[in-house]
Scaffold this motif. Structure first.
Motif, PDB file in Angstrom:
ATOM      1  N   ASP A 123       0.824  -1.210   0.000  1.00 22.08           N
ATOM      2  CA  ASP A 123       0.000   0.000   0.000  1.00 22.08           C
ATOM      3  C   ASP A 123       0.858   1.260   0.000  1.00 22.08           C
ATOM      4  O   ASP A 123       2.039   1.239   0.381  1.00 22.08           O
ATOM      5  N   TYR A 179       0.695   5.372   1.264  1.00 19.04           N
ATOM      6  CA  TYR A 179       0.043   6.375   2.100  1.00 19.04           C
ATOM      7  C   TYR A 179       0.634   7.734   1.738  1.00 19.04           C
ATOM      8  O   TYR A 179       1.862   7.899   1.728  1.00 19.04           O
ATOM      9  N   TYR A 228      -4.521   4.684  -3.330  1.00 14.13           N
ATOM     10  CA  TYR A 228      -3.694   5.191  -2.240  1.00 14.13           C
ATOM     11  C   TYR A 228      -4.583   5.648  -1.094  1.00 14.13           C
ATOM     12  O   TYR A 228      -5.790   5.849  -1.254  1.00 14.13           O
ATOM     13  N   CYS A 229      -3.969   5.789   0.064  1.00 14.44           N
ATOM     14  CA  CYS A 229      -4.655   6.318   1.245  1.00 14.44           C
ATOM     15  C   CYS A 229      -4.011   7.661   1.579  1.00 14.44           C
ATOM     16  O   CYS A 229      -2.799   7.711   1.795  1.00 14.44           O
ATOM     17  N   ASP A 230      -4.784   8.731   1.561  1.00 12.19           N
ATOM     18  CA  ASP A 230      -4.205  10.013   1.942  1.00 12.19           C
ATOM     19  C   ASP A 230      -4.590  10.338   3.388  1.00 12.19           C
ATOM     20  O   ASP A 230      -5.661   9.962   3.863  1.00 12.19           O
TER      21      ASP A 230
END
Length: 275
Positions: free
Chosen positions: A115, A117, A136-138
């Motif tokens: 992943d 971030y 993506y993880c923001d």
């Protein structure tokens, strides 16, 4: 020389501005594969972030097809994304780099094995990542304690102004720089991996696994993080749009750039013409 493996960078080398592989390049890669030549993407991205490209190349989830990712920190077989080797970073090192970025309000990526971030996302970076089809993880909180127990493999700073990246670099303690490998890519990123990690070392490990000599490898790239693999390969190639340093160290510079099937040019000249 009969080449057995082609290692290619992705962004600004294999992929065009639309972040796809050109038709002529797809055809050339397929023809090389029919001759038994391995085609290996070598990228700073994580292996889960290039699935779209692997689908275009018709090797997604394929056995005995490989990817070198995270600037050489991981090697995977495409089948089930099986990890062959990996070199992780320790949380403390990444956390120190993260806090320096926070202090400077930098846009940052932190990578686990699977992943990405993104901290302090801005409009330009969102457009860039969305164009590449990334998931993506923001996040905006100035802490990465939630990643403390995750397998961390890379962190990067994003800024299109090299002077700003150099300023960030100047703030990093020598004790941290000793533990990291620093590279630049895509005219926007300064990337940090575990010390000793680079694309050349990753390519050397894979070539040993496949029983292929460095002299039998073609490596193609454009940016500073491609230099190590260009130097270690039998034929190091810079695409036309490559940085001057890459061209100066290459055995061959393409006539075409990444928007005009530079990789196809290399395959036709050094693989297909001899067959």
């Amino acid at each position: 020389m009969k080449y057995k493996l082609i290692a290619s960078d992705l962004d600004e080398t294999l992929l065009n501005d639309d972040k796809h592989v050109g038709l002529k390049t797809l055809q050339a890669i397929a023809a090389a594969r029919q001759l038994g030549v391995h085609f290996v993407p070598v990228t700073g991205r994580g292996f889960t972030l290039i699935r779209r490209t692997l689908t275009e190349l018709n090797v997604k989830d394929a056995a005995q097809e490989y990817v070198i990712s995270f600037n050489g920190a991981a090697i995977t077989e495409n089948k089930d994304e099986r990890i062959l080797t990996k070199k992780l970073m320790d949380f403390q090192t990444i956390n120190i780099l993260f806090q320096i970025g926070v202090k400077n309000q930098a846009v940052m990526h932190i990578y686990t094995l699977t992943d990405i971030y993104v901290y302090n996302m801005d409009k330009d970076e969102k457009e860039y990542l969305d164009k590449m089809g990334f998931s993506y993880c923001d996040f905006s909180q100035p802490s990465i304690m939630f990643l403390k127990d995750q397998p961390l493999i890379k962190i990067l700073y994003k800024d299109k102004e090299r002077a700003n990246l150099d300023d960030l670099y100047s703030q990093i303690p020598a004790s941290i720089l000793e533990k990291t490998a620093v590279t630049y890519s895509s005219n926007r990123y300064m990337e940090f991996n575990q010390a000793g990690v680079n694309k050349g070392q990753g390519l050397l490990k894979l070539s040993q696994f496949l029983n292929i000599k460095p002299a039998e490898i073609i490596a193609i790239g454009d940016s500073a993080n491609d230099l190590s693999m260009i130097r270690m390969s039998g034929l190091g190639v810079a695409v036309q749009n490559a940085a001057t340093e890459i061209k100066d160290n290459a055995n061959y510079v393409t006539s075409n750039d990444y928007n005009h099937n530079a990789v196809a040019e290399v395959i036709k000249k050094f693989i297909l013409i001899n067959n």
